[in-house]
Every structure is written in C-alpha cells, then in structure tokens.
Design a protein around this motif. Structure first.
Motif, PDB file in Angstrom:
ATOM      1  N   LEU A 499       0.835  -1.196   0.000  1.00 15.24           N
ATOM      2  CA  LEU A 499       0.000   0.000   0.000  1.00 15.24           C
ATOM      3  C   LEU A 499       0.875   1.253   0.000  1.00 15.24           C
ATOM      4  CD1 LEU A 499      -2.850   1.200   0.177  1.00 15.24           C
ATOM      5  CD2 LEU A 499      -2.676   1.042   2.667  1.00 15.24           C
ATOM      6  N   GLY A 500       1.946   1.230   0.810  1.00 16.93           N
ATOM      7  CA  GLY A 500       2.876   2.353   0.803  1.00 16.93           C
ATOM      8  C   GLY A 500       3.558   2.529  -0.536  1.00 16.93           C
ATOM      9  N   MET A 501       3.896   1.410  -1.179  1.00 17.42           N
ATOM     10  CA  MET A 501       4.515   1.500  -2.503  1.00 17.42           C
ATOM     11  C   MET A 501       3.543   2.093  -3.515  1.00 17.42           C
ATOM     12  SD  MET A 501       6.357  -2.232  -2.415  1.00 17.42           S
ATOM     13  CE  MET A 501       6.905  -2.188  -4.099  1.00 17.42           C
ATOM     14  N   GLY A 502       2.280   1.728  -3.403  1.00 17.24           N
ATOM     15  CA  GLY A 502       1.277   2.286  -4.310  1.00 17.24           C
ATOM     16  C   GLY A 502       1.112   3.782  -4.130  1.00 17.24           C
ATOM     17  N   ALA A 507       2.306   9.336  -5.811  1.00 19.67           N
ATOM     18  CA  ALA A 507       2.973  10.623  -5.590  1.00 19.67           C
ATOM     19  C   ALA A 507       3.926  10.948  -6.736  1.00 19.67           C
ATOM     20  CB  ALA A 507       3.734  10.582  -4.262  1.00 19.67           C
ATOM     21  N   HIS A 508       4.545   9.950  -7.304  1.00 20.45           N
ATOM     22  CA  HIS A 508       5.462  10.132  -8.414  1.00 20.45           C
ATOM     23  C   HIS A 508       4.724  10.494  -9.697  1.00 20.45           C
ATOM     24  CE1 HIS A 508       9.571   9.931  -9.550  1.00 20.45           C
ATOM     25  NE2 HIS A 508       9.440   8.957 -10.416  1.00 20.45           N
ATOM     26  N   TYR A 519       0.146  12.234  -0.914  1.00 18.81           N
ATOM     27  CA  TYR A 519       0.439  10.840  -1.216  1.00 18.81           C
ATOM     28  C   TYR A 519       1.753  10.387  -0.575  1.00 18.81           C
ATOM     29  CZ  TYR A 519      -3.394  10.290  -4.555  1.00 18.81           C
ATOM     30  OH  TYR A 519      -4.645  10.179  -5.127  1.00 18.81           O
ATOM     31  N   GLN A 520       2.736  11.276  -0.535  1.00 17.82           N
ATOM     32  CA  GLN A 520       3.982  10.927   0.136  1.00 17.82           C
ATOM     33  C   GLN A 520       3.753  10.686   1.621  1.00 17.82           C
ATOM     34  OE1 GLN A 520       6.452  14.259  -0.914  1.00 17.82           O
ATOM     35  NE2 GLN A 520       7.245  13.275  -2.779  1.00 17.82           N
ATOM     36  N   LYS A 521       2.910  11.496   2.243  1.00 17.41           N
ATOM     37  CA  LYS A 521       2.587  11.321   3.656  1.00 17.41           C
ATOM     38  C   LYS A 521       1.867   9.997   3.883  1.00 17.41           C
ATOM     39  CE  LYS A 521       0.246  13.650   7.497  1.00 17.41           C
ATOM     40  NZ  LYS A 521      -0.577  14.813   7.898  1.00 17.41           N
ATOM     41  N   LYS A 522       0.894   9.661   3.005  1.00 18.87           N
ATOM     42  CA  LYS A 522       0.172   8.394   3.130  1.00 18.87           C
ATOM     43  C   LYS A 522       1.118   7.209   2.939  1.00 18.87           C
ATOM     44  CE  LYS A 522      -4.406   9.953   1.595  1.00 18.87           C
ATOM     45  NZ  LYS A 522      -5.458   9.825   0.543  1.00 18.87           N
ATOM     46  N   ALA A 523       2.063   7.343   2.006  1.00 15.29           N
ATOM     47  CA  ALA A 523       3.019   6.261   1.764  1.00 15.29           C
ATOM     48  C   ALA A 523       3.847   5.993   3.009  1.00 15.29           C
ATOM     49  CB  ALA A 523       3.918   6.609   0.579  1.00 15.29           C
ATOM     50  N   LEU A 524       4.360   7.035   3.635  1.00 12.80           N
ATOM     51  CA  LEU A 524       5.176   6.867   4.834  1.00 12.80           C
ATOM     52  C   LEU A 524       4.357   6.309   5.995  1.00 12.80           C
ATOM     53  CD1 LEU A 524       7.369  10.087   4.630  1.00 12.80           C
ATOM     54  CD2 LEU A 524       8.121   7.734   4.298  1.00 12.80           C
ATOM     55  N   THR A 544      10.914   2.368   2.886  1.00 11.75           N
ATOM     56  CA  THR A 544      10.774   3.612   3.655  1.00 11.75           C
ATOM     57  C   THR A 544      11.921   4.562   3.328  1.00 11.75           C
ATOM     58  OG1 THR A 544       9.741   2.341   5.448  1.00 11.75           O
ATOM     59  CG2 THR A 544      10.483   4.561   5.965  1.00 11.75           C
ATOM     60  N   ALA A 545      13.152   4.026   3.271  1.00  9.61           N
ATOM     61  CA  ALA A 545      14.306   4.852   2.916  1.00  9.61           C
ATOM     62  C   ALA A 545      14.163   5.425   1.512  1.00  9.61           C
ATOM     63  CB  ALA A 545      15.578   4.015   3.026  1.00  9.61           C
TER      64      ALA A 545
END
Length: 867
Positions: A499-502, A507-508, A519-524, A544-545
């Motif tokens: 889900l974070g990768m999605g 975001a990209h 989207y970056q916040k949701k990914a993290l 995460t990195a």
C-alpha cells in the motif's frame, strides 16, 4: 380329450423351458455387461420355481447387490462397518447359491463372490478360506469366459489384499512364516497376477464387443464395462509396493508394463490413473542424472495371442496408431503394443509430460459437467482426479518455463471449474507468468470474489497492477482490502508495504504539489504501520528509505537504509540506494566504495555499473569513467554475445533460458535502471518506450543501411545505453566527433529512441548548433513528453536563442513534472532573470541550489522497487 392333452402339456413344457432359457441368457448378458440394475430387475421379476433358475437367481442377486454396494462404497477400512450392515442380504443369497448349486462353475463363482464379500466386511480369514475352496490356480485362462476371468483376477487381488492386511496384524496365525521377505513376495505376486488378468479381461471384453458389432449384432455396451474398485486397486498396488520396498526402478518398469498393454475403451480411465501416478513418481522420486528411459526392446514385451483374429481393435484409443503384437506360450498376460517406431522419452520431464498429457486428455473427457444434485458426488470425484493431473502438469511445465502452454492448458479447465478457487488461482498465476497480465488480473479479481480475505490473491493482483499494467488506483484498492482482512500478521504487514509502494507511485505520478505531498505522507504512514507489525522485514525499511529519499529527507533515509542493511547486509537494492544517498550528501568517495562492493557481489547488474561510472566521473574524472565504460562493453560482449547467437536455438527447443535475472519488459527497463528519467509520469514513459521500440524495429527493417537486430531486445538495449554513456563522457572531454560516432552506434540499434534523440541534441548543442539541437530535443519529447533532461536542455537552447517566453513555458513544465530536479529550477531562474523578473528568478535559483545540495549522481527512481 386324452388325445389332445399330451401335445398341449408338451407345448406348455417347451414354452416354460424356452422362458427359462431366455431368462438365463438375459441374466448372463447383463452380468457380462455389468448392468447390475437390470440384473436386479430381472431376478426380482422371476416367477418360475425352476431349481436351476432359482440357484442362478440367488447368485445373480447376491452379485448385483455386492457390486452396486462396492461401486458406491469401495472396500476400504473405513467402510467395513457399513458393509457388514448392508451386505447381509447379499451374503445370504451367495451362501444359498454355494449350497444348492449342482454345477461346479456356479459354485466356484459363488465362492469367489463370497470371498470378495468377506474381504469387504473385514473378515480376511473367511475370505482366504473361500478362495482356497475355489482353487483359482486350476482355472484355465484360455478357456474361461470374460466374466469368470474377471472373478479370477479379483480372486488374486483379494488374496493379496487379505494377506497384506493380515501381515500388518502382529501375532496373527497367518504370520507363522519367519521370512517376511517371502510373504511380501507372495503378496506382490498376487497383485501382479491380478493386474495382468484384469487387463486381459478388459481386452477380451472389448474384443467380444467389437466382434458383436462386426457380425451385425447390437453393441454390448463396451463403455459401460468397469474393472471395479478391487481390480483398479490391484493394478495400482503392484508398482507402488515395489517402490515402497525401495525398488524404484522395478516399480517404474511395472508402471510402464501396464501402460504398454493394448488400450481398450474400458481401460482408459484406469490407464489415466496409472499414467498420473507414474508421472508423480518420476517427478518426485527420480533424479535427472539417474533416469533410465523406457526400454525399446520388443523381446521384453510378452503378449497373449488372440485365437480368433490375432489383433485387437482399440476404438477411441490414444495409441490406435500403434501395432499390437502377440507371442505364443504366454498365458495370463495381456496383449502388448509393439515397440517398433515408438517414441522413447529422453529425460524425466519428457516422460512425465507425455504421461500427464495423456491423462489430461482422459480426465478432461470424463469430468462431469452437470450441476444437478444427483451428480454432485461424481462431479466432485472427477474434479479431484482432474485437479491432481493439472497440478502435476503445472509442476512439469513450470520447470520447463512453458507458461503459455500451461495457461492454455488450464484455460480448458474453466468449463468444469465453476466456483473452484484452486483451479482459477492456478490459471491466474499461469497467465501472469506467461505475461498475459490483463487477463490474469481479471482472473484474480474472480478469485478475490470467491475468497475475499485471501491475502495472497489480493497482493498478487496488486503486484500486477503496479508492476505491469500501471493501474495504480486499482492496486491501492487491492492493498486496502488486504490490510482490512484479518489473518496472518506477516500478510497484513506485506499489505501495508505494498500500500505504501502504491501511494509512493501515485505521488510520483501526480503533478500538483499538494497532492504529491499528501500521497507521500500516506506512503510513509503505511510503511510505518508495516514496520510496527513486522520490524524484522528489511524490505520495509528499504522502501521507507526510498520514499524518504524521493522526498529529499536524506538523513532519515540514510538511517532507514542502514537499518535494512543490518537485517540483510547483501541486499542489492539497499546497497545501491545507500550509494546514491551518500552521493546526495556529496560523500562521493564513500559512495564509490559502496558501489564497488555491490558491483563485485553482483557483477551482472548493469544499473550498478552505470552508477559506478557516474561516481567515477565525479571522483576520478571522465577519463577513468571512460575506461570503465570500455570494460563494460567488453563485459557485455563476453556475457551476452553467446546468448544472442543461441537465442533462436533456445526458442526452438521450447526452453526459455535466463539471459539475465531481470525478467521485466523493455518498456519497463526504459523507466528503471536504464533510464535517465527523473520525471513523474510512469504511464507516459511506458507508452513512449513501447512506441519508440515498435518504431525503431519498423525503421530498422525499412532502412537498407540498418540491419534489424536479432535476439533479446533487453540485451541490445544494454549495449545502446553503454554507447550513449560513452558519448556523454566524450562530450565532457570535448571530443564531439567521437561522441557522434557513439550516438550513431546506439542509433543503429534503436534509431527512434528518445534517449538517442536526446544525446544527438547534446552533440549539436556542444557545437552550438542551436537549431539542430532544438529539433533533436523536440523529437525526443515527441516520443517521451516527460523526459526531464530533454525539457531542461530544450529550455536552455531556447534561452540561447532568446526565445524567453517559450523557454519559460518548457521549464515550468519540467518543474511541474519533477519539482526535485535542480537544473530545471536553475535554468528557469536564468530565463526569468533575462526577462527582468529578478525576485522570481532569485527564488528559483535559491531553490535550485538547495536541491542541488541533496541531488544524487543518478535519480533515486532508478533503484528497483521489489514487490
């Protein structure tokens, strides 16, 4: 009146004898056809009190009730109590037939059937007693009828089964022999004798049926003949017992002997089962280096000559093109196929695949399609048989990397796999492995409907959405369902990871700054939840990195990637990311040391070598990097040149060899480690790569000076990328002529690639040929509108041409696509300064300098995203 009474009485007696004879013939006919329902109907309708018919009626009634019971409930240990309850009436009738019969043949048949009944009820001692009374060894195989031949075969099978059951009971009176080996050999001999007689019985039945058809009589219903559960068990037991004793080769030879018997319609189901079992033994128990192929010697194949015709017709047989042979003096053996012009497998997988394809043909034909309740048991039984065959086929074909063939094979199972999750999931995985991702996703959606909380299905569907179809929203939806479903914590953790990768991919993709931040916040957040569930998964820390690096939070990203390397010090992607993060902190020497360590561990990973060249360019200068490029070109030749020459041969054999460990498509590779892309539109880059590849192939084939490249496009793309990298270094060394030659080499491979067009524009720009450079950059952007470097250089060329408004528009597009590209901001600041907008120019230049301070030598997006 007396004159006419005698003839009337005579006629009446003759009519009675005729009726009895007709009833006897009908009963024997239906017994021969194994039509037990009709036998019961005839026997229960008998009204005459003729003693001979009464004895036959007892025999036929007991046999019919016994056979119908065994067809529904095979004689297993679990069914003993049920058999004792339901077979009491059949036992009574058979005992009456054995007592009252004056005919030796009828009495013997009754004793055989009683032995079979006692075996079904678990009375093994009584079963052996009746077999001893019947003296099966004295019965002539040549002269007996097919029905008695079946009973004879069953008698040997029952004897073997009884001895085996008694042998397993310690301290039984039948265990007086001290030699255990001798008892096992006796049991094995019984099973093999029963198997041979069973096959001979089925061949004679089919021959009789064929003879009836030739003579114009009605068919005897050959397809309704069944060996029955007892004989089917005996046929399969003999080779399995040899294997259990450790005699694997002898067991396999026995399986092959059974399959070499001339096939008839009544043996097809049994042969399919034997073929499947042999395939399973070959796949699980035979090493490829110790495989012995089937013997092609005709001398080992004995057969019984048919006295009437000398040949058998095998209607509907899959071996109908083979010629059966006969040898004299081999009593009790079935007729065998000749080994002349027969295909002999060369290895384990070839023989297993041949056997499974034969079995697949049979089970596909036998499977029950009706959905009525009365057919539910038979449908379930045939489906389980089919599943066993298709599972083994999946193992065999996957070993040979024949994914397309497996997908086509499983496609045929859909007609009887309604609501059967296992077959649907196998089909979906096969489609995905074959590269048919769109249909695989549809199949996995159906699997998800059947089992909504199955994490594996949901995550596999999400992987396809992310990795190949670029349906990021659909992938996120699958991952949300996976984390919402209760179950294994590891699966939930993996769901949060994907889900974070999605969210990271989303975001990209977006161009609005606020949406990108959301989207970056949701990914993290999703990645942090995954880490809380499973803190020992290094891939969570790695992603995460990577997400922190894309957000330019370099110190936090370094902390996470070092945590990932503590859990797995040899992870390729973590090492690559660590090197890029160190370069972003301008620690170029440390980054070069890390990339050299990674490149030594993974010498075939081209993306590492390209990053190494960039670091050498910064640390050691373009000359040293150029030496590495030349070494890389020699390495490419040594590694892939042979694979290109043998590519067509490999494809012809049906084997797909791994030229590289990376199996992604060329379009995907354009936007990963072989791309300079630091843009945000994955979908546009994919479309651009596919279009330019197709156009390059068309252009190459239509140009006389360019020969179309044969072999893997992946391999040729590597060489083209090497040439473009060398051209870039030559420009840094102020050698445009050599750079143009390198671009020409890359153009010969992919003449219409956006990267080739971009580098050609760089050569023109180096010579200050602004118009030609602008045309090349325009051509590059026509293929890939989101190529950042083309946008940056086009804006710079327009600036040199003093076309400030268009330059500003182009550079603002570059900033919107990727706001972390520092050269876009710097070039935009120069354009705004030239237009007199000094405050805005100052802000852009300051932003560019801040981004440059955290800019790596290669975009972070080139690092692989492991699913």
């Amino acid at each position: 009146m007396r004159i006419f009474s005698t003839p009337a009485k005579t006629l009446k007696m003759a009519a009675a004898r005729k009726t009895v004879s007709r009833l006897e013939n009908d009963i024997e006919k239906f017994r021969f056809e194994c039509n037990w329902e009709k036998v019961l109907e005839l026997v229960k309708g008998i009204k005459t009190k003729t003693p001979a018919l009464e004895t036959l009626g007892h025999l036929a009634l007991g046999e019919a009730e016994l056979e119908l019971h065994l067809l529904q409930y095979p004689p297993t240990h679990q069914n003993i109590e049920l058999a004792r309850k339901e077979l009491s009436n059949a036992k009574h009738h058979l005992q009456q037939a054995a007592k009252t019969s004056n005919k030796h043949a009828v009495k013997t048949e009754a004793q055989f059937l009683l032995a079979k009944l006692y075996y079904a009820t678990g009375d093994y001692d009584d079963a052996l007693k009746f077999l001893e009374k019947a003296h099966p060894e004295e019965i002539s195989v040549q002269e007996t009828s097919p029905a008695r031949l079946k009973m004879l075969a069953e008698s040997y099978a029952i004897k073997g089964m009884c001895l085996e059951c008694l042998n397993n009971k310690s301290g039984h009176k039948h265990n007086k022999k001290p030699d255990k080996k001798e008892k096992e050999m006796e049991i094995l001999a019984c099973y093999e004798k029963a198997g041979d007689l069973a096959l001979l019985y089925l061949q004679r039945v089919d021959q009789k049926n064929a003879g009836a058809n030739v003579s114009g009589s009605s068919s005897l219903g050959g397809s309704s003949h069944m060996a029955g559960p007892v004989l089917e068990t005996a046929v399969q037991k003999a080779p399995l017992l040899r294997i259990q004793e450790g005699k694997l080769d002898e067991g396999i030879d026995r399986f092959r002997t059974i399959l070499k018997a001339v096939e008839v319609r009544t043996s097809q189901t049994m042969r399919a089962t034997v073929a499947r079992e042999l395939a399973e033994v070959l796949l699980r128990g035979v090493c490829m280096h110790h495989y012995t192929p089937p013997s092609a010697e005709g001398s080992i194949l004995s057969s019984l000559k048919d006295e009437r015709s000398g040949s058998l017709k095998s209607s509907g047989s899959s071996f109908a093109n083979l010629r059966p042979i006969a040898s004299r003096g081999t009593l009790g053996k079935p007729k065998m196929y000749s080994t002349e012009s027969i295909f002999v497998p060369k290895n384990v997988e070839e023989e297993a695949l041949l056997l499974l394809l034969i079995s697949e043909l049979q089970v596909n034909r036998d499977v029950v399609l009706s959905r009525h309740k009365e057919h539910s048991e038979s449908r379930k039984h045939t489906f389980l048989n089919a599943t066993a065959v298709y599972d083994l086929l999946a193992i065999t074909l996957v070993r040979r990397a024949q994914y397309n063939m497996l997908a086509d094979t499983l496609d045929r199972t859909m007609k009887f796999s309604f609501e059967e999750f296992h077959m649907w999931f196998q089909f979906g995985l096969a489609l995905a492995s074959a590269g048919r991702h769109a249909r695989a996703l549809r199949v996995l959606r159906e699997c998800s409907r059947m089992e909504p909380k199955n994490h594996i299905v949901l995550l596999e569907a999400a992987k396809i959405c992310y990795d190949t179809l670029e349906l990021i929203d659909d992938g996120i939806e699958f991952c949300q369902k996976a984390v919402a479903a209760e179950g294994n914590p590891a699966a939930v953790s993996r769901g949060y990871l994907m889900l974070g990768m999605g969210y990271g991919q989303k975001a990209h993709e977006v161009t609005i700054h606020k949406e990108r931040q959301d989207y970056q916040k949701k990914a993290l957040q999703a990645l942090n939840k995954a880490y809380l569930i499973d803190s020992q998964d290094y891939t969570i820390l790695y992603h995460t990195a990577l997400q922190l690096a894309l957000s330019r939070q370099i110190p936090e990203a370094l902390q996470k990637v070092r945590g990932a390397l503590k859990l797995n010090a040899d992870d390729l992607n973590s090492l690559h990311l660590l090197s890029l993060l160190l370069s972003a902190q301008k620690q170029f020497s440390e980054a070069l040391n890390v990339i050299e360590v990674a490149a030594n561990q993974y010498p075939d990973k081209i993306s590492l070598l390209f990053t190494k060249i960039k670091l050498e360019e910064v640390c050691l200068g373009p000359e040293e990097a150029l030496v590495t490029c030349k070494q890389l070109l020699n390495c490419w030749k040594q590694t892939y040149d042979a694979s290109l020459r043998t590519d067509e041969v490999v494809r012809g054999t049906g084997l797909i060899e791994k030229v590289t460990s990376d199996k992604r498509s060329l379009a995907q590779m354009h936007i990963s480690e072989f791309s300079d892309r630091d843009s945000g539109s994955v979908q546009n880059s994919l479309a651009a790569s596919r279009v330019e590849q197709a156009l390059s192939e068309v252009g190459a084939s239509s140009t006389e000076s360019t020969i179309p490249r044969q072999g893997s496009q992946f391999v040729w793309n590597i060489q083209a990328r090497i040439w473009l990298t060398i051209a870039e270094l030559y420009l840094l060394l102020d050698k445009p002529t050599e750079a143009r030659a390198c671009v020409q080499e890359a153009c010969a491979i992919f003449p219409l690639s956006h990267q080739v067009m971009f580098m050609r524009g760089c050569v023109h720009e180096h010579r200050e040929a602004w118009s030609e450079a602008k045309n090349c950059y325009d051509s590059s952007l026509s293929f890939n509108p989101t190529h950042i470097k083309s946008l940056q250089n086009l804006g710079r060329v327009l600036f040199y041409q003093e076309n400030y408004q268009l330059a500003e528009k182009v550079l603002r597009d570059a900033v919107n696509i990727d706001p972390t590209a520092h050269m876009s901001w710097i070039n935009l600041g120069k354009v705004l300064e030239a237009q007199g907008e000094y405050e805005s120019a100052s802000d852009c230049l300051l932003t560019g300098l801040q981004l440059e301070a955290t800019s790596p030598v290669q975009p972070f997006s080139i690092v692989s995203k492991t699913f």
